[in-house]
Design a protein around this motif. Structure first.
Motif, PDB file in Angstrom:
ATOM      1  N   VAL A 279      -9.422   1.967 -21.509  1.00 60.94           N
ATOM      2  CA  VAL A 279      -8.486   3.080 -21.639  1.00 60.94           C
ATOM      3  C   VAL A 279      -7.514   3.114 -20.459  1.00 60.94           C
ATOM      4  CG1 VAL A 279      -8.301   5.599 -21.707  1.00 60.94           C
ATOM      5  CG2 VAL A 279     -10.077   4.448 -23.023  1.00 60.94           C
ATOM      6  N   VAL A 280      -8.001   2.753 -19.277  1.00 63.32           N
ATOM      7  CA  VAL A 280      -7.183   2.824 -18.067  1.00 63.32           C
ATOM      8  C   VAL A 280      -5.991   1.873 -18.147  1.00 63.32           C
ATOM      9  CG1 VAL A 280      -7.170   2.301 -15.587  1.00 63.32           C
ATOM     10  CG2 VAL A 280      -9.025   3.650 -16.580  1.00 63.32           C
ATOM     11  N   SER A 281      -6.169   0.690 -18.706  1.00 67.68           N
ATOM     12  CA  SER A 281      -5.103  -0.322 -18.719  1.00 67.68           C
ATOM     13  C   SER A 281      -3.843   0.142 -19.444  1.00 67.68           C
ATOM     14  CB  SER A 281      -5.631  -1.625 -19.324  1.00 67.68           C
ATOM     15  OG  SER A 281      -6.611  -2.206 -18.500  1.00 67.68           O
ATOM     16  N   PRO A 282      -3.905   0.560 -20.722  1.00 66.41           N
ATOM     17  CA  PRO A 282      -2.668   0.988 -21.401  1.00 66.41           C
ATOM     18  C   PRO A 282      -2.042   2.230 -20.774  1.00 66.41           C
ATOM     19  CG  PRO A 282      -4.586   1.447 -22.776  1.00 66.41           C
ATOM     20  CD  PRO A 282      -5.056   0.597 -21.645  1.00 66.41           C
ATOM     21  N   LEU A 283      -2.860   3.160 -20.272  1.00 64.60           N
ATOM     22  CA  LEU A 283      -2.302   4.353 -19.643  1.00 64.60           C
ATOM     23  C   LEU A 283      -1.570   3.991 -18.349  1.00 64.60           C
ATOM     24  CD1 LEU A 283      -5.157   6.994 -20.135  1.00 64.60           C
ATOM     25  CD2 LEU A 283      -3.012   6.776 -21.399  1.00 64.60           C
ATOM     26  N   THR A 284      -2.087   3.026 -17.604  1.00 60.16           N
ATOM     27  CA  THR A 284      -1.406   2.577 -16.394  1.00 60.16           C
ATOM     28  C   THR A 284      -0.083   1.909 -16.736  1.00 60.16           C
ATOM     29  OG1 THR A 284      -3.549   2.230 -15.307  1.00 60.16           O
ATOM     30  CG2 THR A 284      -1.636   1.193 -14.293  1.00 60.16           C
TER      31      THR A 284
ATOM     32  N   ILE B 289      10.849  11.761  -6.816  1.00 58.59           N
ATOM     33  CA  ILE B 289       9.975  11.897  -8.000  1.00 58.59           C
ATOM     34  C   ILE B 289       8.769  10.976  -7.893  1.00 58.59           C
ATOM     35  CG2 ILE B 289       9.826  11.624 -10.504  1.00 58.59           C
ATOM     36  CD1 ILE B 289      12.767  12.349 -10.678  1.00 58.59           C
ATOM     37  N   ILE B 290       9.013   9.703  -7.589  1.00 56.85           N
ATOM     38  CA  ILE B 290       7.944   8.700  -7.514  1.00 56.85           C
ATOM     39  C   ILE B 290       7.486   8.596  -6.063  1.00 56.85           C
ATOM     40  CG2 ILE B 290       7.236   6.370  -8.132  1.00 56.85           C
ATOM     41  CD1 ILE B 290       8.156   8.024 -10.500  1.00 56.85           C
ATOM     42  N   THR B 291       6.629   9.501  -5.675  1.00 55.34           N
ATOM     43  CA  THR B 291       6.070   9.490  -4.318  1.00 55.34           C
ATOM     44  C   THR B 291       4.638   8.957  -4.358  1.00 55.34           C
ATOM     45  OG1 THR B 291       5.232  11.757  -4.540  1.00 55.34           O
ATOM     46  CG2 THR B 291       7.478  11.486  -3.703  1.00 55.34           C
ATOM     47  N   ILE B 292       4.108   8.683  -3.183  1.00 53.40           N
ATOM     48  CA  ILE B 292       2.726   8.206  -3.093  1.00 53.40           C
ATOM     49  C   ILE B 292       1.767   9.271  -3.614  1.00 53.40           C
ATOM     50  CG2 ILE B 292       0.927   7.385  -1.547  1.00 53.40           C
ATOM     51  CD1 ILE B 292       3.206   5.432  -1.915  1.00 53.40           C
ATOM     52  N   THR B 293       2.068  10.533  -3.279  1.00 52.05           N
ATOM     53  CA  THR B 293       1.207  11.629  -3.739  1.00 52.05           C
ATOM     54  C   THR B 293       1.215  11.741  -5.260  1.00 52.05           C
ATOM     55  OG1 THR B 293       1.618  12.853  -1.690  1.00 52.05           O
ATOM     56  CG2 THR B 293       0.775  14.098  -3.578  1.00 52.05           C
TER      57      THR B 293
ATOM     58  N   LEU C 243       7.305   4.339 -17.010  1.00 54.41           N
ATOM     59  CA  LEU C 243       8.037   5.545 -16.634  1.00 54.41           C
ATOM     60  C   LEU C 243       8.612   5.423 -15.221  1.00 54.41           C
ATOM     61  CD1 LEU C 243       5.648   8.306 -18.055  1.00 54.41           C
ATOM     62  CD2 LEU C 243       7.805   7.487 -19.032  1.00 54.41           C
ATOM     63  N   GLU C 244       7.886   4.749 -14.348  1.00 53.86           N
ATOM     64  CA  GLU C 244       8.384   4.530 -12.987  1.00 53.86           C
ATOM     65  C   GLU C 244       9.645   3.675 -12.997  1.00 53.86           C
ATOM     66  OE1 GLU C 244       9.151   2.434  -9.369  1.00 53.86           O
ATOM     67  OE2 GLU C 244       8.216   1.466 -11.095  1.00 53.86           O
ATOM     68  N   ARG C 245       9.672   2.628 -13.814  1.00 53.45           N
ATOM     69  CA  ARG C 245      10.868   1.788 -13.934  1.00 53.45           C
ATOM     70  C   ARG C 245      12.019   2.562 -14.568  1.00 53.45           C
ATOM     71  NH1 ARG C 245      12.015  -1.393 -10.590  1.00 53.45           N
ATOM     72  NH2 ARG C 245      10.828   0.221  -9.502  1.00 53.45           N
TER      73      ARG C 245
ATOM     74  N   CYS D 135       0.815  -1.226   0.000  1.00 51.15           N
ATOM     75  CA  CYS D 135       0.000   0.000   0.000  1.00 51.15           C
ATOM     76  C   CYS D 135       0.843   1.268   0.000  1.00 51.15           C
ATOM     77  CB  CYS D 135      -0.926   0.013   1.219  1.00 51.15           C
ATOM     78  SG  CYS D 135      -2.106  -1.349   1.277  1.00 51.15           S
ATOM     79  N   GLU D 136       2.125   1.127   0.306  1.00 50.42           N
ATOM     80  CA  GLU D 136       2.994   2.300   0.417  1.00 50.42           C
ATOM     81  C   GLU D 136       4.091   2.317  -0.634  1.00 50.42           C
ATOM     82  OE1 GLU D 136       4.433   2.066   4.385  1.00 50.42           O
ATOM     83  OE2 GLU D 136       2.451   2.418   5.313  1.00 50.42           O
ATOM     84  N   THR D 137       4.017   1.447  -1.617  1.00 56.77           N
ATOM     85  CA  THR D 137       4.999   1.408  -2.701  1.00 56.77           C
ATOM     86  C   THR D 137       4.303   1.740  -4.007  1.00 56.77           C
ATOM     87  OG1 THR D 137       6.203  -0.332  -1.523  1.00 56.77           O
ATOM     88  CG2 THR D 137       6.759   0.019  -3.843  1.00 56.77           C
ATOM     89  N   SER D 138       4.871   2.686  -4.755  1.00 57.19           N
ATOM     90  CA  SER D 138       4.197   3.217  -5.942  1.00 57.19           C
ATOM     91  C   SER D 138       3.931   2.142  -6.987  1.00 57.19           C
ATOM     92  CB  SER D 138       5.039   4.338  -6.552  1.00 57.19           C
ATOM     93  OG  SER D 138       5.107   5.440  -5.677  1.00 57.19           O
ATOM     94  N   ARG D 139       4.911   1.268  -7.249  1.00 59.74           N
ATOM     95  CA  ARG D 139       4.703   0.290  -8.323  1.00 59.74           C
ATOM     96  C   ARG D 139       3.623  -0.721  -7.976  1.00 59.74           C
ATOM     97  NH1 ARG D 139       8.274  -4.421  -8.155  1.00 59.74           N
ATOM     98  NH2 ARG D 139       9.429  -4.508  -6.198  1.00 59.74           N
ATOM     99  N   TYR D 140       3.451  -1.028  -6.696  1.00 60.82           N
ATOM    100  CA  TYR D 140       2.372  -1.930  -6.296  1.00 60.82           C
ATOM    101  C   TYR D 140       1.019  -1.229  -6.367  1.00 60.82           C
ATOM    102  CZ  TYR D 140       6.036  -5.073  -4.636  1.00 60.82           C
ATOM    103  OH  TYR D 140       7.121  -5.903  -4.563  1.00 60.82           O
ATOM    104  N   ILE D 141       0.991   0.068  -6.074  1.00 57.03           N
ATOM    105  CA  ILE D 141      -0.252   0.836  -6.206  1.00 57.03           C
ATOM    106  C   ILE D 141      -0.674   0.896  -7.670  1.00 57.03           C
ATOM    107  CG2 ILE D 141      -1.296   3.109  -5.906  1.00 57.03           C
ATOM    108  CD1 ILE D 141       0.522   3.519  -3.500  1.00 57.03           C
ATOM    109  N   LEU D 142       0.286   1.109  -8.569  1.00 60.97           N
ATOM    110  CA  LEU D 142      -0.019   1.132 -10.004  1.00 60.97           C
ATOM    111  C   LEU D 142      -0.459  -0.248 -10.484  1.00 60.97           C
ATOM    112  CD1 LEU D 142       2.967   3.334 -11.222  1.00 60.97           C
ATOM    113  CD2 LEU D 142       0.554   3.985 -11.211  1.00 60.97           C
TER     114      LEU D 142
END
Length: 325
Positions: free
Chosen positions: A107-112, A133-137, A118-120, A55-62
């Protein structure tokens, strides 16, 4: 994009239709794997909310956002499929709501996938600035932007539908099965859908490919962590494959339309059932299966929940077990 009907094109009335037994058989063969994959995706979604790390890691949230969109799309696709095989016709408002919601998740799938790529890229090319740069906010803002773009697309499609003279119809009851093609009540809707789909997938392909090239260039640098760069390359390659599978769903309509012109209806429906499983059902569960197996943090938790919360030690041999004397 989303097609879950059994009559995309009108065929001549003298062609053969499926019998009740065959319809039940095909429905079972498609519904069963769909239910299995929905169960796996549901467990994966629960897993990604079961620990603070996820819940606190950006790539898992994405990843959660991607899986949520794919799961909703698969559920709606199967619902429309069952309605079509049952030969139930809906009203235009109900069909429009279901297809618009399905198009939103499409539409959401390819944009995610783009944001995940970009995160990687930032993680490998700018490792010292990744945390700032890659924060939860920022991740939350990116997810809101993704859903806003999808919602704007839906709003545009609704506005195009308003130009159709529905008051001229005898009834709002549809004469054909519900699908997004049935909701293309004007040429402008069809043209807009084709243009938006092309722009979406071309932009997503360019973004992911550029991220891949950037990571390749960074991997050749002496200051870059080779193991991290290699893992990021594999992840970006996976994103390209996922995007390709999503893109394959856009050729579903034209392909079936062409086949309907040369095949009898009974053969056409059988082929369509196979395409439905391969193009719609299987790709929607690919993310959960691959990420669940590849990620060392997700794998043990996912196995734990898949096994109905049995202890993980029960699955593996107890090599270090010493009975009490």
């Amino acid at each position: 994009m989303l097609l879950a009907n059994l009559s995309l094109t009108n065929v001549t009335a003298n062609q053969q239709y499926q019998g009740v037994l065959e319809r039940v058989l095909f429905s079972t063969l498609t519904t069963l794997p769909c239910c299995v994959f929905l169960f796996i995706n549901g467990i994966m979604l629960f897993t990604l909310r079961s620990k603070a790390l996820f819940c606190e890691t950006s790539r898992y949230i994405l990843l959660y956002n991607l899986l949520f969109a794919d799961t909703v799309q698969m559920a709606l696709s199967q619902l429309l499929y069952i309605i079509a095989t049952s030969r139930i016709t809906l009203t235009y408002p109900v069909c429009g709501f279901l297809t618009m919601l399905a198009n939103l998740t499409t539409v959401v799938s390819p944009l995610t996938l783009v944001v995940m790529s970009l995160e990687r890229y930032v993680a490998v090319c700018y490792p010292l600035r990744h945390a700032t740069i890659i924060t939860i906010t920022n991740t939350g803002v990116a997810i809101i932007a993704i859903w806003a773009i999808g919602s704007l697309n839906i709003l545009t499609r609704v506005l195009l539908l308003l130009e159709f003279p529905f008051e001229a119809l005898d009834s709002l009851q549809m004469k054909d099965f519900c699908s997004d093609i049935a909701m293309f009540v004007g040429s402008m809707s069809d043209d807009y859908d084709k243009a938006f789909t092309c722009v979406l997938f071309i932009s997503a392909s360019v973004a992911i490919t550029c991220s891949y090239i950037g990571v390749i260039v960074a991997a050749r640098s002496a200051s870059t962590d080779k193991a991290s760069a290699h893992k990021a390359l594999n992840t970006l390659l996976l994103h390209l494959v996922q995007l390709g599978l999503s893109l394959s769903s856009t050729i579903y309509n034209p392909l079936l339309t062409a086949l309907a012109r040369v095949l009898t209806r009974i053969v056409f429906v059988r082929i369509q059932n196979a395409f439905y499983v391969c193009i719609f059902i299987f790709p929607r569960c690919l993310s959960s299966l691959i990420y669940g197996i590849r990620d060392q943090s997700i794998r043990p938790v996912l196995i734990y929940h898949l096994c109905c919360r049995l202890k993980y030690s029960v699955i593996q041999p107890r090599l270090n077990f010493h009975p009490r004397l």
